[in-house]
Design an enzyme around this catalytic site. Structure first.
Site, PDB file in Angstrom:
ATOM      1  N   ASP A 162      57.367  94.742  22.671  1.00  0.00           N
ATOM      2  CA  ASP A 162      56.061  94.313  23.174  1.00  0.00           C
ATOM      3  C   ASP A 162      55.814  94.987  24.522  1.00  0.00           C
ATOM      4  O   ASP A 162      56.696  95.664  25.048  1.00  0.00           O
ATOM      5  CB  ASP A 162      55.981  92.782  23.303  1.00  0.00           C
ATOM      6  CG  ASP A 162      57.155  92.223  24.080  1.00  0.00           C
ATOM      7  OD1 ASP A 162      57.651  92.903  24.997  1.00  0.00           O
ATOM      8  OD2 ASP A 162      57.579  91.096  23.783  1.00  0.00           O
TER       9      ASP A 162
ATOM     10  N   ASP B 163      54.543  94.477  28.491  1.00  0.00           N
ATOM     11  CA  ASP B 163      54.263  93.546  29.576  1.00  0.00           C
ATOM     12  C   ASP B 163      53.613  94.316  30.715  1.00  0.00           C
ATOM     13  O   ASP B 163      53.994  95.452  31.012  1.00  0.00           O
ATOM     14  CB  ASP B 163      55.571  92.911  30.075  1.00  0.00           C
ATOM     15  CG  ASP B 163      56.313  92.211  28.948  1.00  0.00           C
ATOM     16  OD1 ASP B 163      55.738  91.287  28.356  1.00  0.00           O
ATOM     17  OD2 ASP B 163      57.449  92.620  28.640  1.00  0.00           O
TER      18      ASP B 163
ATOM     19  N   ASP C  55      65.137  90.408  36.495  1.00  0.00           N
ATOM     20  CA  ASP C  55      66.537  90.075  36.217  1.00  0.00           C
ATOM     21  C   ASP C  55      67.505  91.261  36.320  1.00  0.00           C
ATOM     22  O   ASP C  55      68.459  91.232  37.095  1.00  0.00           O
ATOM     23  CB  ASP C  55      66.680  89.354  34.856  1.00  0.00           C
ATOM     24  CG  ASP C  55      65.928  90.032  33.713  1.00  0.00           C
ATOM     25  OD1 ASP C  55      65.366  91.128  33.929  1.00  0.00           O
ATOM     26  OD2 ASP C  55      65.915  89.475  32.596  1.00  0.00           O
TER      27      ASP C  55
HETATM   28  P1  ATP Z   1      62.100  92.556  25.105  1.00  0.00           P
HETATM   29  O1  ATP Z   1      62.325  93.923  24.605  1.00  0.00           O
HETATM   30  O2  ATP Z   1      62.950  91.545  24.444  1.00  0.00           O
HETATM   31  O3  ATP Z   1      60.650  92.150  25.190  1.00  0.00           O
HETATM   32  P2  ATP Z   1      61.926  92.429  27.973  1.00  0.00           P
HETATM   33  O4  ATP Z   1      62.815  93.014  29.035  1.00  0.00           O
HETATM   34  O5  ATP Z   1      60.538  92.951  27.921  1.00  0.00           O
HETATM   35  O6  ATP Z   1      62.672  92.611  26.614  1.00  0.00           O
HETATM   36  P3  ATP Z   1      60.716  89.870  28.259  1.00  0.00           P
HETATM   37  O7  ATP Z   1      61.302  88.527  27.981  1.00  0.00           O
HETATM   38  O8  ATP Z   1      59.557  90.352  27.470  1.00  0.00           O
HETATM   39  O9  ATP Z   1      61.931  90.883  28.174  1.00  0.00           O
HETATM   40  O10 ATP Z   1      60.355  89.874  29.810  1.00  0.00           O
HETATM   41  C1  ATP Z   1      59.623  90.922  30.426  1.00  0.00           C
HETATM   42  C2  ATP Z   1      60.198  91.219  31.794  1.00  0.00           C
HETATM   43  O11 ATP Z   1      60.061  90.068  32.634  1.00  0.00           O
HETATM   44  C3  ATP Z   1      61.694  91.538  31.808  1.00  0.00           C
HETATM   45  O12 ATP Z   1      61.934  92.887  31.539  1.00  0.00           O
HETATM   46  C4  ATP Z   1      62.065  91.170  33.222  1.00  0.00           C
HETATM   47  O13 ATP Z   1      61.672  92.162  34.141  1.00  0.00           O
HETATM   48  C5  ATP Z   1      61.192  89.944  33.493  1.00  0.00           C
HETATM   49  N1  ATP Z   1      61.895  88.690  33.136  1.00  0.00           N
HETATM   50  C6  ATP Z   1      61.837  88.011  31.964  1.00  0.00           C
HETATM   51  N2  ATP Z   1      62.595  86.909  31.991  1.00  0.00           N
HETATM   52  C7  ATP Z   1      63.164  86.879  33.212  1.00  0.00           C
HETATM   53  C8  ATP Z   1      64.052  85.967  33.873  1.00  0.00           C
HETATM   54  N3  ATP Z   1      64.506  84.883  33.255  1.00  0.00           N
HETATM   55  N4  ATP Z   1      64.399  86.257  35.149  1.00  0.00           N
HETATM   56  C9  ATP Z   1      63.923  87.354  35.790  1.00  0.00           C
HETATM   57  N5  ATP Z   1      63.100  88.236  35.222  1.00  0.00           N
HETATM   58  C10 ATP Z   1      62.714  88.008  33.952  1.00  0.00           C
HETATM   59 MG    MG Z   2      58.954  92.303  26.704  1.00  0.00          MG
END
Ligand code: ATP
Ligand code: MG
Length: 474
Positions: free
Chosen positions: A86, A88, A170
């Site tokens: 996805d 963001d 994170d």
């Molecule tokens: P995915 O491929 O699973 O979507 P993602 O890294 O994009 O992985 P998301 O859960 O969509 O993960 O979150 C988007 C972003 O928001 C992360 O990359 C991170 O920068 C931040 N983030 C999400 N959850 C947390 C958390 N619990 N603590 C700190 N930062 C977070």
């Molecule tokens: Mg994501």
């Protein structure tokens, strides 16, 4: 401005360590806030690989005079040449300002307020830059961060600047920003180098960051397993030490995380890593106990086969359901419980399984919730299993017509493949589905005479029974 400490400084040593290791200064600014900027020519991200809807959001924010960046998994995966799950977006526009720009926008979340911009089934998540946590007094007005005594962040809605936002994320590889203004990638935390080296590093002190949000430990496993990255030794040490903090996370949030962990296409690797770091026991305590005490090889083989099967389906774009995943992960505890009920209460097998299903789900729900839409099919997958023994007459036809037959049959075949049942059991039902009515008649005649048909299950030596009865939620 006074800054609230993010954990309890129990000693002067803790305080000194904290001040040295955490990247924020006392005034809330970041100690190392000069980013490395990778120009368009220095990185491989092309707009052709970004979703049209994400681009629309980025451009509209930009044209309205706001900063707009792609961030998180989208940037990370594009840099790795993978297809992002996805997209963001991060911006300096407040959630309300985002809503004013997009008709198709909904604001969600209390702990972490976000704008969701909807385009049919695709949702672009837009987050306003986060700042470090503020003074406790400001928390009362509902806009600032709220931190529990143990350091856990309860609410996190203090808005800030791009550099502040980067340090609040994170992992370093998740804090890379693709700038729609000039197509550069902005890196405050050394994420680009970590991506190149395949290293998963927490931003700041892992101990502090895991105390703030223990779910980050699960995220570490998820990303390491999915990307094939090595978790930094400092991060690993904190995970071994702090895994118990997962007990503080709500069962509903853990259920969501379980699905991300096991439905991401790398479930086998994820399972092994979760067990290695002592995290699995917090998600599936009954399963961990059953596997830890297993005497025959098939329970672990069964779980591994179920997870490998889930991975294969996801990688072939076939649908998967949490009901099957949960039914598989809890199968061994369920079997033990049903055997104990049959032995102790002298109950017949099917009612014993129904009772066991109730007990096991109630206990599991203390760790992760199981929404009703999944707990009902789970129960059916389980309680249909004994019925596969009846291979004659109407009973076989009735079973084949059951709405949950297909999932239950897949489950039976997993059991067969894992050595819990003879291979013929799966084979018989496979042939039964593939043949016509007269072939089925023939099979039922011969199947009816099969050795195990209609017989009582072989009683196995009783194992330790899980603690009795819990408040029912399913
Ligand atoms: P995915 O491929 O699973 O979507 P993602 O890294 O994009 O992985 P998301 O859960 O969509 O993960 O979150 C988007 C972003 O928001 C992360 O990359 C991170 O920068 C931040 N983030 C999400 N959850 C947390 C958390 N619990 N603590 C700190 N930062 C977070
Ligand atoms: Mg994501």
């Amino acid at each position: 401005m006074r800054m609230k400490t993010r954990f309890n400084c129990k000693s002067l040593k803790d305080l000194i360590l904290y001040l040295f290791r955490y990247p924020f200064r006392q005034d809330g600014s970041v100690s190392n806030s000069k980013p490395r900027i990778y120009a368009r020519s220095e990185h491989p991200i092309s707009r052709a690989n970004i979703s049209q809807n994400a681009l629309k959001v980025l451009y509209r924010l930009h044209e309205a005079g706001y900063q707009a960046f792609l961030v998180g998994g989208g940037v990370r995966d594009l840099l790795l040449g993978r297809e992002p799950k996805d997209f963001d977006v991060a911006t300096d526009a407040s959630p309300d300002e985002v809503r004013e720009l997009f008709r198709n926008c909904r604001l969600i979340g209390r702990r972490f307020r976000l704008a969701h911009v909807h385009f049919g089934r695709e949702i672009i998540e837009v987050a306003t830059f986060r700042a470090p946590h503020e003074d406790e007094d400001e928390a009362d007005n509902g806009t600032a961060a709220v931190t529990a005594d143990d350091g856990r962040i309860l609410r996190d809605n203090v808005y800030g600047t791009l550099d502040q936002d980067a340090w609040r994320r994170d992992f370093t590889v998740n804090a890379l920003y693709y700038n729609i203004a000039d197509f550069s990638v902005v890196d405050f935390v050394g994420g680009m180098k970590d991506l190149e080296r395949g290293r998963l590093r927490v931003i700041g002190d892992p101990d502090v960051r895991f105390r703030e949000d223990p779910v980050r430990m699960l995220r570490a496993v998820r990303f390491a397993a999915k990307l094939g990255f090595r978790i930094d030794p400092e991060v690993e040490a904190a995970m071994h030490e702090l895994s118990d903090l997962l007990a503080e996370i709500s069962p509903a949030r853990l259920f969501d995380e379980v699905l991300k962990l096991f439905h991401g296409g790398s479930a086998v690797q994820t399972f092994e890593m979760l067990r290695h770091y002592g995290l699995f026991a917090h998600l599936f305590p009954l399963t961990e106990e059953a596997l830890a005490h297993e005497e025959q090889g098939f329970p672990i083989t069964f779980v591994m086969n179920a997870l490998a099967n889930t991975d294969a389906r996801i990688n072939e774009d076939k649908p998967v359901t949490p009901a099957f995943l949960y039914a598989a992960l809890l199968w061994e505890p369920l079997r033990h419980e049903a055997e104990a009920i049959m032995a102790e209460d002298d109950m017949p097998e099917i009612p014993a399984m129904q009772q066991a299903a109730h007990n096991i789900m109630s206990l599991q729900q203390r760790a992760t919730s199981i929404p009703k839409r999944f707990s009902l099919p789970m129960r059916e997958i389980w309680t249909l299993q004994p019925r596969f023994r009846y291979k004659s007459g109407k009973r076989a036809l009735r079973l084949a017509a059951h709405p949950r037959f297909r999932a239950a049959y897949d489950f039976l075949c997993l059991r067969s493949r894992s050595g819990e049942l003879p291979p013929e059991d799966c084979r018989w039902w496979t042939e039964f589905q593939e043949t016509d009515a007269s072939g089925q008649q023939q099979l039922m005649t011969s199947g009816g005479a099969a050795g195990r048909e209609g017989g009582k299950p072989k009683r196995r030596r009783r194992r330790r029974r899980p603690p009795k009865k819990a408040p029912s939620g399913d």
